[in-house]
Scaffold this motif. Structure first.
Motif, mmCIF file in Angstrom:
data_model
loop_
_atom_site.group_PDB
_atom_site.id
_atom_site.type_symbol
_atom_site.label_atom_id
_atom_site.label_comp_id
_atom_site.label_asym_id
_atom_site.label_seq_id
_atom_site.Cartn_x
_atom_site.Cartn_y
_atom_site.Cartn_z
ATOM 1 N N ARG A 75 0.829 -1.206 0.000
ATOM 2 C CA ARG A 75 0.000 0.000 0.000
ATOM 3 C C ARG A 75 0.873 1.271 0.000
ATOM 4 O O ARG A 75 0.624 2.199 -0.751
ATOM 5 N N THR A 76 1.924 1.282 0.809
ATOM 6 C CA THR A 76 2.821 2.439 0.859
ATOM 7 C C THR A 76 3.533 2.628 -0.473
ATOM 8 O O THR A 76 3.661 3.752 -0.969
ATOM 9 N N ALA A 77 3.988 1.537 -1.064
ATOM 10 C CA ALA A 77 4.668 1.624 -2.354
ATOM 11 C C ALA A 77 3.724 2.134 -3.436
ATOM 12 O O ALA A 77 4.099 2.992 -4.246
ATOM 13 N N GLN A 78 2.491 1.636 -3.465
ATOM 14 C CA GLN A 78 1.527 2.091 -4.463
ATOM 15 C C GLN A 78 1.195 3.571 -4.269
ATOM 16 O O GLN A 78 1.088 4.319 -5.235
ATOM 17 N N GLN A 79 1.057 3.994 -3.024
ATOM 18 C CA GLN A 79 0.738 5.405 -2.743
ATOM 19 C C GLN A 79 1.909 6.294 -3.186
ATOM 20 O O GLN A 79 1.708 7.325 -3.817
#
Length: 87
Positions: A75-79
């Motif tokens: 999720r952090t990488a996608q954001q």
């Protein structure tokens, strides 16, 4: 004796068809790779990124980078990616 020849011929034809299918698959893979390369070469963002990577100053920084062993969740990488890709 005729039966042995027929079986050998069928095996040779099967191998030939397999070889033709493999050749067709390789041609399709090469064509797909060319399309991707052509797309990358005409993509302005990719060109800018490539210019940055090959610059001597940045390449020195990249060489000295080390993994800090911290884990990034999906999720952090996608954001982070969505923030940078919208620029």
């Amino acid at each position: 004796m005729g039966l042995g020849r027929a079986v050998g011929t069928e095996a040779a034809q099967g191998a030939s068809m397999h070889g033709a299918a493999e050749t067709a698959r390789i041609r399709q893979d090469v064509a797909a790779a060319r399309d991707v390369a052509r797309s990358a070469l005409t993509n302005e963002r990719f060109r800018l990124m490539l210019d940055q990577i090959v610059s001597p100053a940045l390449s020195d920084v990249l060489i000295q980078m080390k993994n800090d062993s911290s884990q990034t969740d999906l999720r952090t990488a996608q954001q982070s990616y969505s923030e940078t890709s919208s620029d």
